[in-house]
Design an enzyme around this catalytic site. Sequence first.
Site, PDB file in Angstrom:
ATOM      1  N   ARG A 143       9.449 -15.562  -2.341  1.00  0.00           N
ATOM      2  CA  ARG A 143       8.550 -15.115  -1.268  1.00  0.00           C
ATOM      3  C   ARG A 143       9.317 -15.028   0.055  1.00  0.00           C
ATOM      4  O   ARG A 143       8.987 -14.245   0.930  1.00  0.00           O
ATOM      5  CB  ARG A 143       7.337 -16.044  -1.139  1.00  0.00           C
ATOM      6  CG  ARG A 143       6.442 -15.737   0.066  1.00  0.00           C
ATOM      7  CD  ARG A 143       5.016 -16.257  -0.085  1.00  0.00           C
ATOM      8  NE  ARG A 143       4.955 -17.650  -0.432  1.00  0.00           N
ATOM      9  CZ  ARG A 143       5.191 -18.677   0.403  1.00  0.00           C
ATOM     10  NH1 ARG A 143       5.516 -18.448   1.653  1.00  0.00           N
ATOM     11  NH2 ARG A 143       5.106 -19.916  -0.011  1.00  0.00           N
ATOM     12  N   TYR A 145      -2.579   8.150   9.238  1.00  0.00           N
ATOM     13  CA  TYR A 145      -2.906   7.911   7.836  1.00  0.00           C
ATOM     14  C   TYR A 145      -4.233   7.128   7.811  1.00  0.00           C
ATOM     15  O   TYR A 145      -4.402   6.155   8.560  1.00  0.00           O
ATOM     16  CB  TYR A 145      -1.777   7.089   7.196  1.00  0.00           C
ATOM     17  CG  TYR A 145      -2.048   6.708   5.768  1.00  0.00           C
ATOM     18  CD1 TYR A 145      -1.968   7.653   4.749  1.00  0.00           C
ATOM     19  CD2 TYR A 145      -2.394   5.402   5.426  1.00  0.00           C
ATOM     20  CE1 TYR A 145      -2.221   7.303   3.434  1.00  0.00           C
ATOM     21  CE2 TYR A 145      -2.644   5.054   4.108  1.00  0.00           C
ATOM     22  CZ  TYR A 145      -2.555   6.007   3.121  1.00  0.00           C
ATOM     23  OH  TYR A 145      -2.808   5.666   1.826  1.00  0.00           O
ATOM     24  N   ASP A 185       5.757   5.384  12.022  1.00  0.00           N
ATOM     25  CA  ASP A 185       5.616   5.520  10.573  1.00  0.00           C
ATOM     26  C   ASP A 185       6.449   6.740  10.170  1.00  0.00           C
ATOM     27  O   ASP A 185       6.089   7.877  10.466  1.00  0.00           O
ATOM     28  CB  ASP A 185       4.129   5.712  10.224  1.00  0.00           C
ATOM     29  CG  ASP A 185       3.888   5.841   8.716  1.00  0.00           C
ATOM     30  OD1 ASP A 185       4.815   6.227   7.993  1.00  0.00           O
ATOM     31  OD2 ASP A 185       2.747   5.576   8.281  1.00  0.00           O
ATOM     32  N   LYS A 188       6.202   6.827  -1.329  1.00  0.00           N
ATOM     33  CA  LYS A 188       6.263   8.290  -1.222  1.00  0.00           C
ATOM     34  C   LYS A 188       7.696   8.784  -1.455  1.00  0.00           C
ATOM     35  O   LYS A 188       8.276   8.445  -2.456  1.00  0.00           O
ATOM     36  CB  LYS A 188       5.686   8.712   0.130  1.00  0.00           C
ATOM     37  CG  LYS A 188       4.371   7.996   0.506  1.00  0.00           C
ATOM     38  CD  LYS A 188       3.201   8.375  -0.384  1.00  0.00           C
ATOM     39  CE  LYS A 188       1.981   7.476  -0.208  1.00  0.00           C
ATOM     40  NZ  LYS A 188       1.502   7.286   1.147  1.00  0.00           N
TER      41      LYS A 188
END
Length: 401
Positions: free
Chosen positions: A60, A118, A191, A216
């Site tokens: 983690r 988005y 972004d 993407k």
Amino acid sequence: MTKHSNNLSFETICSSEVEELRHNPSHILPIYASSSFVFEDTQHSIDVFTNQKDGHLYSRYANPTVDSVAKKLARLETFGTDIEGYCLLTNSGMSAISLVFAAFLNHGDTILTQADLYGGTTELINKVFARFGINAIYVDLTDIDVVEKALIEHNITMIYAETPANPSLRCIDLAATARIAKQHHCMTVVDNTFCTPYIQRPLALDIDVVIHSTTKSLNGHGNSIGGAVIADAKYKHQLWQSYKLIGLNPSPFEAWLLHNGMKTLTLRVSKACDNAMVVAKFLETHNKVGQVNYPGLPNHASYNIASSQMSKFGSMLSFELKGGFDAGKSLMDNVSLITLAPTLGDLDTLMLHPASSSHLNIKREIRESVGITDGLVRMSVGIEESEDLIKDLSAALNTIS
Ligand SMILES: *Cc1c(COP(=O)(O)O)cnc(C)c1O
């Protein structure tokens, strides 16, 4: 009870970890599917826990597979600059955005952003971070005077931008935004999902933080969900603290898939951009098609800024069908090579008719205010041969009455 020659019982041999039989290094990055890592001795443990030595403790916090891929992405996003980049891979694009907000914003802070973000990002701001006292102001970030006015009138902590924006493909002048934000001691976040660092590098234009949905084009194969945050290494501690405490780490397997995809980034993205240009030019002359939104077309509102800050014009475009909703349905139902799917940046060409899919439950006035009209179609162009794409589009457009 019989014992093996190493003096361990059957049960202990079963449950023990094996010795790794690797005689020479593997050519390809291994997947470290291990939740924890072993200390050599107590001094090693002290050094790692007090951050005096880089080490792996617990996946983690950090994992060798994930870190190796993150380092590569940091190098790509800072390519051509002398910034020492730092990257954290996250388990989705949304968690990358959440990490940036959690690491850099405090109760009462205000984000300046755009209405055509988005969709998930708008909801994240309005439905989640608003409850923690984060405010948002939505303006047209493509108009630098509007940005300056907002910075003067309000106490803005962060500008959060997406360029090119969806579905208009309008572009924000990143260098100008960074310059004005710095004058107002305001942080800038971009972004960069649509572009990838291959065609646009915001950090080189003085933007502070880049986020990605690696789902993407960076991965490009549509087989994993992931995200990334890249910034100057001076933000390392601030980012990593929120990352490990919220638990935003991806699995090493997802990071490994991302790495496989990133190896062919330049080949895939350049072919897809070339195809997008061919498709945009074809659509522009078609009698069933109205406006075509592609920043590589000289009549697009952002052609100049796109030409200056992007090395290619991207693989995303959108267009308006003159026949509205029914024309959209007809086109979608009659393509055969092109796939109807609500993602982007994959190897194959994907199409989305928001009015009959993603925006079905959103009020007309609201969706139209961000350019989602009844006849709007969004396309993520892939790496097929462009003549096959044109044939498929042409045949489907001809079915529109
Ligand atoms: C998909 C996407 C996101 C969200 O990423 P996930 O990987 O789906 O969490 C954020 N921004 C943009 C521009 C996207 O296309």
